[in-house]
Design an enzyme around this catalytic site. Sequence first.
Site, short mmCIF file in Angstrom:
data_model
loop_
_atom_site.label_atom_id
_atom_site.label_comp_id
_atom_site.label_asym_id
_atom_site.label_seq_id
_atom_site.Cartn_x
_atom_site.Cartn_y
_atom_site.Cartn_z
N ASN A 86 -40.17 69.20 61.46
CA ASN A 86 -39.33 68.66 61.55
C ASN A 86 -38.73 69.29 62.18
OD1 ASN A 86 -38.63 66.00 61.87
ND2 ASN A 86 -40.32 65.37 60.38
N HIS A 116 -31.16 91.00 49.69
CA HIS A 116 -30.48 92.21 49.67
C HIS A 116 -30.46 92.74 47.90
CE1 HIS A 116 -28.43 90.74 53.38
NE2 HIS A 116 -28.46 89.52 53.24
N ALA A 143 -40.69 67.82 52.62
CA ALA A 143 -38.67 68.40 53.11
C ALA A 143 -38.13 68.80 52.40
CB ALA A 143 -38.01 66.46 52.94
N ALA A 161 -41.96 67.30 48.19
CA ALA A 161 -40.32 68.05 48.56
C ALA A 161 -38.94 68.42 47.04
CB ALA A 161 -39.29 66.65 48.80
N THR A 166 -41.09 80.19 44.52
CA THR A 166 -40.81 82.00 44.37
C THR A 166 -41.89 82.39 44.70
OG1 THR A 166 -40.91 81.95 41.92
CG2 THR A 166 -38.90 80.97 43.09
N ARG A 184 -51.66 70.50 40.10
CA ARG A 184 -53.07 69.98 40.20
C ARG A 184 -53.77 70.55 41.11
NH1 ARG A 184 -54.20 66.04 43.05
NH2 ARG A 184 -52.34 64.58 44.07
#
Length: 204
Positions: A86, A116, A143, A161, A166, A184
């Site tokens: 999108n 960095h 989103a 969303a 990480t 889950r």
Amino acid sequence: MTVPQRVLDIMHTPGLYFCGDPEMDEAQLAQMKMLHELNATTPGDPRCNELLHEFFAEFGEGAYVELPVRANWGCSTHWGAHAYANFNLTLVDDGEIFIGDHTMIGPNVTLVTTGHPVRPDLRERIAQFSEPIHIGHNVWIGANVTVLPGVTIGNNAVIGACSLVTHDIPANTVAFGTPCRVVREINDHDREYYWKDRRIPDDI
């Protein structure tokens, strides 16, 4: 202009590297001009599809990206067949990004392959590193999700969303949060209901 292999090797090889190489700057400028042309196309313009294939490393059959899209390079991102993104996708793709077949990406998603060093003197010298992102087959990314360097998201996973991803997310799971965590596995309830208590019609 095709991005020189030497430039790709610098960005795609693990470890620290330094920006400011003249050949790298020239290649990136050419990519940015192409991206500007892509985002300026009007709906239905056949040139749009041509540019998508030219700008990205791979653009699979039936893949579709809503404009505008932002990318550091484009030539480091690989799209599988029938993948969809999108609007307002941001690709920090100095490192490679692999997006699997039939994967769906919501609006305002950011995929970041590059970071960095924390050490200040290295940042002053524009040091950076890039680690690839791998997104499997038939993944749904909601989103406003951000995916960080080196992450792999397994096949069929759903990322809720506004998540910050990480670490790796295994296949066939639902995960969300900041940081993103597996909540889950995809289960029998999902085979019967498409959202909350809304049942999937029998004739689908």
